[in-house]
Design an enzyme around this catalytic site. Structure first.
Site, PDB file in Angstrom:
ATOM      1  N   GLN B 284       1.076  -1.651   0.022  1.00  0.00           N
ATOM      2  CA  GLN B 284       0.038   0.710   0.276  1.00  0.00           C
ATOM      3  C   GLN B 284       0.755   1.766   0.259  1.00  0.00           C
ATOM      4  O   GLN B 284       0.645   2.404  -0.600  1.00  0.00           O
ATOM      5  CB  GLN B 284      -0.554  -0.217   1.126  1.00  0.00           C
ATOM      6  CG  GLN B 284      -2.075   1.026   1.304  1.00  0.00           C
ATOM      7  CD  GLN B 284      -3.179   0.462  -0.080  1.00  0.00           C
ATOM      8  OE1 GLN B 284      -3.239   1.325  -0.958  1.00  0.00           O
ATOM      9  NE2 GLN B 284      -3.212  -0.542  -0.175  1.00  0.00           N
ATOM     10  N   HIS B 287       2.619   2.635  -3.371  1.00  0.00           N
ATOM     11  CA  HIS B 287       2.073   4.084  -4.148  1.00  0.00           C
ATOM     12  C   HIS B 287       2.030   5.146  -4.568  1.00  0.00           C
ATOM     13  O   HIS B 287       2.721   5.770  -4.990  1.00  0.00           O
ATOM     14  CB  HIS B 287       0.155   3.844  -3.716  1.00  0.00           C
ATOM     15  CG  HIS B 287      -0.166   2.384  -4.415  1.00  0.00           C
ATOM     16  ND1 HIS B 287      -0.977   2.465  -5.540  1.00  0.00           N
ATOM     17  CD2 HIS B 287      -1.320   1.719  -3.742  1.00  0.00           C
ATOM     18  CE1 HIS B 287      -1.983   1.309  -5.880  1.00  0.00           C
ATOM     19  NE2 HIS B 287      -1.572   0.673  -4.836  1.00  0.00           N
ATOM     20  N   GLU B 352     -10.433   1.178   2.573  1.00  0.00           N
ATOM     21  CA  GLU B 352     -10.984   0.761   1.771  1.00  0.00           C
ATOM     22  C   GLU B 352     -10.219  -0.566   1.225  1.00  0.00           C
ATOM     23  O   GLU B 352     -11.167  -1.574   0.809  1.00  0.00           O
ATOM     24  CB  GLU B 352      -9.788   1.757   0.262  1.00  0.00           C
ATOM     25  CG  GLU B 352      -9.412   0.972  -0.993  1.00  0.00           C
ATOM     26  CD  GLU B 352      -8.224   1.951  -1.429  1.00  0.00           C
ATOM     27  OE1 GLU B 352      -7.788   2.309  -1.065  1.00  0.00           O
ATOM     28  OE2 GLU B 352      -8.391   2.082  -3.373  1.00  0.00           O
ATOM     29  N   HIS B 353      -8.829  -0.862   1.267  1.00  0.00           N
ATOM     30  CA  HIS B 353      -9.057  -2.665   1.641  1.00  0.00           C
ATOM     31  C   HIS B 353      -8.306  -3.033   3.018  1.00  0.00           C
ATOM     32  O   HIS B 353      -7.823  -2.445   4.040  1.00  0.00           O
ATOM     33  CB  HIS B 353      -7.737  -3.196   0.692  1.00  0.00           C
ATOM     34  CG  HIS B 353      -6.935  -2.218  -0.146  1.00  0.00           C
ATOM     35  ND1 HIS B 353      -7.089  -0.668  -0.950  1.00  0.00           N
ATOM     36  CD2 HIS B 353      -7.144  -2.880  -1.281  1.00  0.00           C
ATOM     37  CE1 HIS B 353      -6.907  -0.687  -1.488  1.00  0.00           C
ATOM     38  NE2 HIS B 353      -6.984  -2.056  -2.244  1.00  0.00           N
ATOM     39  N   ASP B 386      -5.609  -7.131  -6.100  1.00  0.00           N
ATOM     40  CA  ASP B 386      -5.616  -6.113  -7.408  1.00  0.00           C
ATOM     41  C   ASP B 386      -5.306  -6.286  -8.398  1.00  0.00           C
ATOM     42  O   ASP B 386      -5.875  -5.401  -9.651  1.00  0.00           O
ATOM     43  CB  ASP B 386      -4.091  -5.171  -6.244  1.00  0.00           C
ATOM     44  CG  ASP B 386      -4.026  -4.435  -5.528  1.00  0.00           C
ATOM     45  OD1 ASP B 386      -5.450  -3.659  -4.822  1.00  0.00           O
ATOM     46  OD2 ASP B 386      -3.250  -3.712  -4.779  1.00  0.00           O
ATOM     47  N   HIS B 445     -53.222  15.805 -10.130  1.00  0.00           N
ATOM     48  CA  HIS B 445     -52.427  14.576 -10.117  1.00  0.00           C
ATOM     49  C   HIS B 445     -53.663  14.001  -9.382  1.00  0.00           C
ATOM     50  O   HIS B 445     -54.238  12.710  -9.919  1.00  0.00           O
ATOM     51  CB  HIS B 445     -51.526  14.697  -9.117  1.00  0.00           C
ATOM     52  CG  HIS B 445     -50.076  14.508  -9.017  1.00  0.00           C
ATOM     53  ND1 HIS B 445     -49.809  15.716  -9.587  1.00  0.00           N
ATOM     54  CD2 HIS B 445     -49.385  14.726  -9.494  1.00  0.00           C
ATOM     55  CE1 HIS B 445     -48.425  16.258  -9.834  1.00  0.00           C
ATOM     56  NE2 HIS B 445     -47.775  15.074  -9.663  1.00  0.00           N
TER      57      HIS B 445
END
Lengths: 463, 463
Positions: B284, B287, B352-353, B386, B445
């Site tokens: 991670q 990145h 996220e993960h 991934d 209506h």
């Protein structure tokens, strides 16, 4: 003098049809820059000062003074009292509508809203789990557009999804105060509450509610204050300030679609009583002057009959002035070469509401690719769907049905991928992952995969 | 000197844990106001001037000169040539990954992405139909974050959904030119293409592609130009300009979530080899420097073992400097009282993960409510997910897993409600709808419902 309503008459056979039709459809969703800036300031202020800022804006914009935000909270007892005070027919109608909407959304959840998984031959598990959001906020407009049906349509799917906490905000401006500034003399005055909305909150099962509105209410829900709990998603319609605020907090919280003016498109083959179709066009037009009602029909005599019905019925309508303005400015009666051509035009428009007012609606339905809701057959007036047929009346407007969907249970759920790679699976997957990760220059990704291999290869490009 | 990586050590038993942990988690998603304004200008310019504006911005920002946007279009032959030129191992890995991703998304479509309907006792039909979007745009970043796997993860679910046209945009800046201004001397130079991305376009089935990027590419896709077709939705990651542009065109087109920095949270019970977990944290962190890697574990000795593995492995990593900066600035190794407490903290973060690196992952999985993807067991490294396990790697970041979901087939479909009220159904529904419509002051209506009743009552409040 009674107003007259003469929607633009077009024919697809006209050489300038495309240009004239495009001009009629045109509607700009551009947000006013000044509104954007004011909203940004209000959001930042509420984020910084919390309750104090919410109180100030509520006093300024709604003329509603309170010593604390807690004073602006409505209780379950308020909801129940409002419900109990209604005439029996209204109580029963609210309950019947909520029950049907609930049943439809339960079917929706069962069909599309549940988790799933499968296993590979090597034992690897793959799937998704589905969980409800923890807490959602529902914006309910005050004033002329205060619709209890809208609250039901927002709250019921959240309930069916399993959301444990539903927080409603609804402005209750003091009569006479206007959005551009509250009256200083309004101290201790009680804001104007819509009892039908409160009764709907009882029926729909709202957890908490605050009589706040505008960008300040959106900010309170998005960021949380000492009194207003932070939510995970905000849904519900509102004016330009609310829409701008929702767009701006998107990402901090989830939001539903930003709605434009409401629209109806009627595809008619001439088999439905003309008065029914005329009234369906009215029912859209009466919302507001920007609402759009369009008829597409291959039968010129039927179009004339609908215009005659419009002329006959309009004078009886209490909202005749709004209907006339909407139909005159934005309405259209369009003669097409065929029903097939009418379907093709409908796909280009991607209408919010699409009535297939035909004796053979299932012949045309497969041709219709883009629409919020499709109403099939003469008996299916849009208004039945608006209130109680079951499907949601919160629908994508202004052509956004090309890429978005009716509000649903899925808007109050989210998904998490599930992956459990077996020891055997890690061998085959690890080789593929490592190859691609090295290709992308992400060696730690590659190495994390390779370390799980039975025979760990040397690292490529190690320092 | 080799960089050292010492993630912050915390324990939930510390009295100041909450404050220190909150400080470590803090990340501001605020968009720079100057970027917002520049993006607004670029969008307006492309909307007004189309191709000419796209060409100018591409020359200015990417240093890439062309006489027409058509010159910037890539062909299927370009994709195939790139694919054919790859080493066999990369070709096979790309194909294997795409096949697994396709299989997973086909299962997803089958489970959650198909239409449904039911009939009431009185013959009324209710349901939803599901249709693919007509045309989608996929943004693929150029430069350091050009990931072919990302293209697969965006294009394959669109394909599985049935989207007939997938348009890719990918900037190919001329080497040496920078985003703040192109080099005038770059005329006729060819931009730097990522051959793996082009090969992935071949494997994933991209329909058309243009070598444009930034806000101008987003604008071209959202509004359409003479050369670039207007799409219905734009997905894919990008820099701050791209994110701001996507947020701004939301509503004109659909967009996926705006992504923040990538994050991993590892819940470890101490049963996984410490080096595996250390490498997962690295994967991670490599990145970028804002990426966040956090370990939660009730076993202090294991945390020490992971730190030792970090110290041992870091010097071997080519991206050691980025990994060290990310772990030092944003990483954390947190000693918890129990795995239950670790699960509760994970729910607050909504990562996220989420790796459940435990000998009994299915004991903990039911406790985990909010996460983009949940990786179960020691063998399930995030990196397998991934690239090739099958589930999508486009996941909600920065806590947005509280309200949003992995990219999926459902992002490339939309739903339309189906309603067909029978003559009998119109009798019961019409009474309920009319009651509520009169209550809301929407008489047209009400009347549209009442006209379908066998005994049409007098209109209430007629003029």
């Amino acid at each position: 003098m009674n107003p007259a309503a003469t929607p633009l008459r077009l024919s697809t056979a006209q050489t300038d049809f495309e240009a004239r039709f495009a001009a009629r459809l045109h509607w700009s969703s551009e947000t006013d820059h000044a509104i954007e800036q004011r909203v940004a300031d209000i959001l930042a202020d509420v984020q910084r000062r919390g309750d104090a800022a919410v109180l100030e804006y509520t006093a300024r914009f709604d003329g509603l003074q309170a010593a604390s935000v807690a004073e602006l909270e409505l209780t379950q007892a308020d909801f129940k009292a409002a419900f109990d005070a209604l005439p029996a027919a209204q109580r029963e109608a609210l309950q019947a509508a909520a029950a049907r909407v609930r049943r439809y959304h339960e079917a929706q959840k069962k069909a599309n809203g549940e988790g799933w998984s499968y296993r590979d031959e090597d034992g690897t598990l793959l799937g998704q789990k589905v969980t409800p959001l923890d807490r959602v906020g529902i914006y309910v407009p005050g004033g002329k557009a205060a619709y209890p049906s809208s609250l039901i349509m927002n709250a019921v799917p959240a309930h069916v999804a399993g959301v444990p906490e539903i927080v409603m905000v609804v402005p209750t401006p003091v009569r006479g105060s206007v959005a551009t500034g509250g009256s200083g003399a309004a101290t201790a005055a009680r804001g104007e509450r819509n009892e039908l909305v409160l009764a709907a909150a009882h029926v729909a099962g709202v957890t908490r509610a605050f009589t706040i509105g505008g960008a300040q209410a959106v900010a309170a829900l998005a960021y949380g204050t000492a009194t207003v709990p932070k939510v995970d998603k905000i849904t519900g319609p509102g004016n330009a300030y609310v829409a701008s605020a929702k767009k701006r907090v998107f990402g901090t919280v989830g939001i539903d679609m930003i709605a434009g003016p409401s629209e109806i498109l009627v595809l008619a083959d001439g088999s439905t009583p003309a008065e029914w179709v005329a009234m369906d066009l009215f029912s859209q037009a009466e919302h507001d002057e920007l609402a759009q009602s369009i008829l597409l029909c291959p039968d010129a005599a039927y179009i004339a009959a609908v215009q005659a019905a419009i002329d006959r019925l309009l004078p009886t309508m209490p909202r005749a002035a709004i209907i006339a303005k909407s139909l005159n400015d934005r309405g259209a009666l369009i003669h097409t070469r065929s029903m097939e051509e009418a379907c093709a035009i409908s796909n280009r428009i991607a209408p919010e509401h699409l009535e297939v007012s035909s004796a053979e609606p299932h012949r045309w339905e497969p041709l219709l690719r883009h629409a919020g809701a499709i109403f099939l057959g003469a008996y299916t007036s849009e208004s039945l769907g608006d209130y109680c047929a079951g499907p949601n009346h919160v629908l994508p407007t202004s052509g956004t049905a090309r890429f978005s969907s009716p509000l649903g249970v899925y808007d109050f759920q989210k998904r998490s991928s599930l992956i459990e790679v077996s020891a055997a699976g890690a061998q085959s997957l690890g080789t593929v992952a490592a190859e691609l990760a090295y290709g992308e220059g992400l060696q730690a990704h590659a190495r994390a995969a390779e370390l799980r291999l039975n025979d760990v290869p040397p690292m490529r490009g190690a320092r």
